[in-house]
Design a protein around this motif. Structure first.
Motif, PDB file in Angstrom:
ATOM      1  N   GLN A  80       0.835  -1.208   0.000  1.00 13.11           N
ATOM      2  CA  GLN A  80       0.000   0.000   0.000  1.00 13.11           C
ATOM      3  C   GLN A  80       0.865   1.252   0.000  1.00 13.11           C
ATOM      4  N   ARG A  81       2.107   1.087   0.386  1.00 16.69           N
ATOM      5  CA  ARG A  81       3.048   2.206   0.478  1.00 16.69           C
ATOM      6  C   ARG A  81       4.313   1.841  -0.281  1.00 16.69           C
ATOM      7  N   THR A  82       4.900   2.814  -0.983  1.00 21.05           N
ATOM      8  CA  THR A  82       6.126   2.546  -1.748  1.00 21.05           C
ATOM      9  C   THR A  82       7.235   3.547  -1.434  1.00 21.05           C
ATOM     10  N   THR A  83       7.036   4.375  -0.425  1.00 23.23           N
ATOM     11  CA  THR A  83       8.039   5.403  -0.100  1.00 23.23           C
ATOM     12  C   THR A  83       8.976   4.962   1.021  1.00 23.23           C
ATOM     13  N   GLN A  84       8.771   3.762   1.546  1.00 16.48           N
ATOM     14  CA  GLN A  84       9.619   3.290   2.644  1.00 16.48           C
ATOM     15  C   GLN A  84      11.067   3.098   2.170  1.00 16.48           C
ATOM     16  N   ALA A  85      11.999   3.322   3.088  1.00 15.87           N
ATOM     17  CA  ALA A  85      13.428   3.197   2.778  1.00 15.87           C
ATOM     18  C   ALA A  85      14.050   2.156   3.694  1.00 15.87           C
ATOM     19  N   ILE A  86      14.734   1.189   3.105  1.00 18.94           N
ATOM     20  CA  ILE A  86      15.400   0.133   3.860  1.00 18.94           C
ATOM     21  C   ILE A  86      16.898   0.207   3.573  1.00 18.94           C
ATOM     22  N   ALA A  87      17.699   0.387   4.600  1.00 21.57           N
ATOM     23  CA  ALA A  87      19.147   0.492   4.435  1.00 21.57           C
ATOM     24  C   ALA A  87      19.778  -0.895   4.430  1.00 21.57           C
ATOM     25  N   LEU A  88      20.857  -1.030   3.666  1.00 15.56           N
ATOM     26  CA  LEU A  88      21.650  -2.258   3.641  1.00 15.56           C
ATOM     27  C   LEU A  88      23.111  -1.883   3.841  1.00 15.56           C
ATOM     28  N   LEU A  89      23.681  -2.334   4.955  1.00 16.35           N
ATOM     29  CA  LEU A  89      25.069  -2.044   5.286  1.00 16.35           C
ATOM     30  C   LEU A  89      25.839  -3.342   5.472  1.00 16.35           C
ATOM     31  N   GLU A  90      27.126  -3.323   5.157  1.00 17.58           N
ATOM     32  CA  GLU A  90      27.960  -4.515   5.295  1.00 17.58           C
ATOM     33  C   GLU A  90      28.970  -4.336   6.422  1.00 17.58           C
ATOM     34  N   SER A  91      29.059  -5.354   7.262  1.00 24.72           N
ATOM     35  CA  SER A  91      30.083  -5.351   8.303  1.00 24.72           C
ATOM     36  C   SER A  91      31.456  -5.540   7.674  1.00 24.72           C
ATOM     37  N   THR A  92      32.401  -4.716   8.065  1.00 28.31           N
ATOM     38  CA  THR A  92      33.775  -4.848   7.576  1.00 28.31           C
ATOM     39  C   THR A  92      34.737  -4.652   8.743  1.00 28.31           C
ATOM     40  N   LEU A  93      35.952  -5.092   8.552  1.00 26.24           N
ATOM     41  CA  LEU A  93      36.949  -5.015   9.616  1.00 26.24           C
ATOM     42  C   LEU A  93      37.171  -3.573  10.071  1.00 26.24           C
ATOM     43  N   SER A  94      37.068  -3.330  11.367  1.00 29.21           N
ATOM     44  CA  SER A  94      37.313  -2.029  11.982  1.00 29.21           C
ATOM     45  C   SER A  94      36.427  -0.927  11.398  1.00 29.21           C
ATOM     46  N   ALA A  95      35.184  -1.288  11.046  1.00 28.07           N
ATOM     47  CA  ALA A  95      34.271  -0.304  10.455  1.00 28.07           C
ATOM     48  C   ALA A  95      33.757   0.667  11.512  1.00 28.07           C
ATOM     49  N   GLU A  96      33.667   1.935  11.134  1.00 34.93           N
ATOM     50  CA  GLU A  96      33.130   2.950  12.036  1.00 34.93           C
ATOM     51  C   GLU A  96      31.608   2.802  12.129  1.00 34.93           C
ATOM     52  N   THR A  97      30.998   3.496  13.056  1.00 31.10           N
ATOM     53  CA  THR A  97      29.551   3.400  13.270  1.00 31.10           C
ATOM     54  C   THR A  97      28.806   4.643  12.789  1.00 31.10           C
ATOM     55  N   LEU A  98      29.474   5.514  12.050  1.00 31.51           N
ATOM     56  CA  LEU A  98      28.871   6.792  11.677  1.00 31.51           C
ATOM     57  C   LEU A  98      27.540   6.610  10.952  1.00 31.51           C
ATOM     58  N   LEU A  99      27.467   5.703   9.971  1.00 32.03           N
ATOM     59  CA  LEU A  99      26.207   5.495   9.250  1.00 32.03           C
ATOM     60  C   LEU A  99      25.156   4.886  10.171  1.00 32.03           C
ATOM     61  N   LEU A 100      25.557   3.897  10.959  1.00 33.47           N
ATOM     62  CA  LEU A 100      24.605   3.281  11.882  1.00 33.47           C
ATOM     63  C   LEU A 100      24.032   4.302  12.857  1.00 33.47           C
ATOM     64  N   ASP A 101      24.879   5.163  13.371  1.00 39.26           N
ATOM     65  CA  ASP A 101      24.433   6.156  14.356  1.00 39.26           C
ATOM     66  C   ASP A 101      23.423   7.138  13.789  1.00 39.26           C
ATOM     67  N   ASN A 102      23.358   7.229  12.460  1.00 36.06           N
ATOM     68  CA  ASN A 102      22.462   8.209  11.839  1.00 36.06           C
ATOM     69  C   ASN A 102      21.300   7.581  11.077  1.00 36.06           C
ATOM     70  N   ILE A 103      21.168   6.263  11.135  1.00 33.20           N
ATOM     71  CA  ILE A 103      20.105   5.572  10.393  1.00 33.20           C
ATOM     72  C   ILE A 103      18.728   6.108  10.763  1.00 33.20           C
ATOM     73  N   LEU A 104      18.462   6.263  12.043  1.00 28.61           N
ATOM     74  CA  LEU A 104      17.131   6.717  12.464  1.00 28.61           C
ATOM     75  C   LEU A 104      16.886   8.164  12.053  1.00 28.61           C
ATOM     76  N   ASP A 105      17.869   9.013  12.245  1.00 30.51           N
ATOM     77  CA  ASP A 105      17.713  10.420  11.883  1.00 30.51           C
ATOM     78  C   ASP A 105      17.548  10.598  10.373  1.00 30.51           C
ATOM     79  N   LEU A 106      18.111   9.689   9.603  1.00 33.19           N
ATOM     80  CA  LEU A 106      17.976   9.760   8.151  1.00 33.19           C
ATOM     81  C   LEU A 106      16.600   9.306   7.659  1.00 33.19           C
ATOM     82  N   GLY A 107      15.797   8.751   8.539  1.00 37.29           N
ATOM     83  CA  GLY A 107      14.420   8.412   8.194  1.00 37.29           C
ATOM     84  C   GLY A 107      14.214   7.014   7.652  1.00 37.29           C
ATOM     85  N   TYR A 108      15.172   6.122   7.851  1.00 38.77           N
ATOM     86  CA  TYR A 108      15.000   4.758   7.346  1.00 38.77           C
ATOM     87  C   TYR A 108      13.928   4.012   8.143  1.00 38.77           C
TER      88      TYR A 108
END
Length: 326
Positions: A204-232
């Motif tokens: 019924q809705r097509t505007t939803q946004a789903i993020a896909l992130l990959e775990s990598t060695l020594s990856a920072e959390t900057l994107l994760l920390d902002n997922i909610l604020d970005l509206g995902y």
């Protein structure tokens, strides 16, 4: 003899590509009608309806466009088509197949195919793949199997097929389970009976946004920390091994999972996530305790599609049920 009806939709992709001049890269240019002329045998198999719904590289397909293709395919079955074949690019073929499979409510086969060599190349595989796909779509034993991918003489279920090589002619496989069938002397041989499928209504809705992130060695959390604020509206993580992340990521996952669904898949390309094997911080047991769900054999890309559809149907509370099936 009254031949069955078969509907073919062309979306573009390598199967439709050719170069405008020597030295130029290939681009989508060949219509479905023109592609059909390369497979003269088809006129003896079925009454063909063919439409060019787009000439796009498959990386540029969107969920909204695929919903319009699904609307066209539904209409063809309602008009009496025995099966539907869709040609498109291979880059996103595995994702498109999964998308359609969750939404295909007909017993009639929905078959996707493409090519690894452009239409203008010597040894182009598009015509053979198209002929094979049409044979599969017309076969009575293909009914009730949902969406399937036909490439290189093999039949793969939408839920398990993956593109596992960037350029090789045999680029598609189904890790762990293998192909569900094959073309043998112009007939379709299946190795298993059709499995039960769990379907979804149109979102019924097509505007939803789903993020896909990959775990990598020594990856920072900057994107994760902002997922909610970005509206995902949801998050899929392609985790290490059996579904693991770093300690820092685990803390971020816990905060996110309080607000939106978080799925953990494996980035390995084969095998399933675990449920109760590892207990360290960032392990699957730890992440489940923090509110995340493990996707099992479902790869990260298909998990994202499932979550997008469930959020669009307002049925994300059924995630665990769908993941148990997959």
């Amino acid at each position: 003899m009254d031949l069955p009806k078969l509907a073919i939709a062309a979306l573009g992709g390598t199967v439709s590509m050719q170069a405008s001049h020597v030295g130029a890269g290939v681009v989508p240019a060949v219509s479905g009608e023109a592609l059909l002329t390369t497979v003269p045998e088809l006129k003896n198999l079925a009454r063909i309806t063919v439409e060019t719904l787009g000439l796009h590289p498959s990386a540029s397909l969107s969920f909204e466009f695929l919903l319009s293709v699904l609307h066209w395919a539904n209409a063809q079955v309602e008009k009496g088509a025995t099966g539907v074949v869709i040609t498109q690019g291979t880059d996103t073929l595995e994702e498109t197949a999964a998308f359609f499979d969750y939404l295909w409510h007909h017993d009639a086969p929905l078959i996707l195919t493409g090519a690894m060599r452009a239409a203008s190349q010597v040894g182009a595989d598009g015509p053979a793949n198209l002929l094979d796909a049409c044979r599969v779509a017309l076969a009575s034993n293909s009914r009730c199997r949902g969406a399937q991918v036909v490439m290189g003489g093999q039949v793969h279920h939408a839920n398990s097929v993956r593109k596992t090589d960037s350029l090789a002619l045999q680029a598609f496989s189904s890790p762990v389970v293998g192909p569900t069938g094959m073309l043998l002397e112009d007939s379709v041989r299946y190795f298993h009976e059709p499995s039960q499928r769990k379907l979804l209504p149109l979102p019924q809705r097509t505007t939803q946004a789903i993020a896909l992130l990959e775990s990598t060695l020594s990856a920072e959390t900057l994107l994760l920390d902002n997922i909610l604020d970005l509206g995902y509206d949801g998050l899929v993580i392609a985790g290490f091994g059996a579904g693991h992340v770093s300690e820092q990521w685990a803390d971020a996952v816990e905060k996110i999972a309080r607000k939106i669904p978080v799925l953990i898949a494996t980035r390995t390309g084969s095998g399933a996530t675990a449920q109760a094997s590892y207990g360290f911080t960032g392990s699957e047991m730890d992440l489940i305790g923090r509110g995340a769900l493990m996707t099992g054999f479902l790869c990260p890309r298909k998990a994202r599609i499932l979550l997008w559809l469930l959020v669009g149907c307002q049925r994300q509370d059924e995630l665990a049920c769908f993941l148990a099936r997959d």
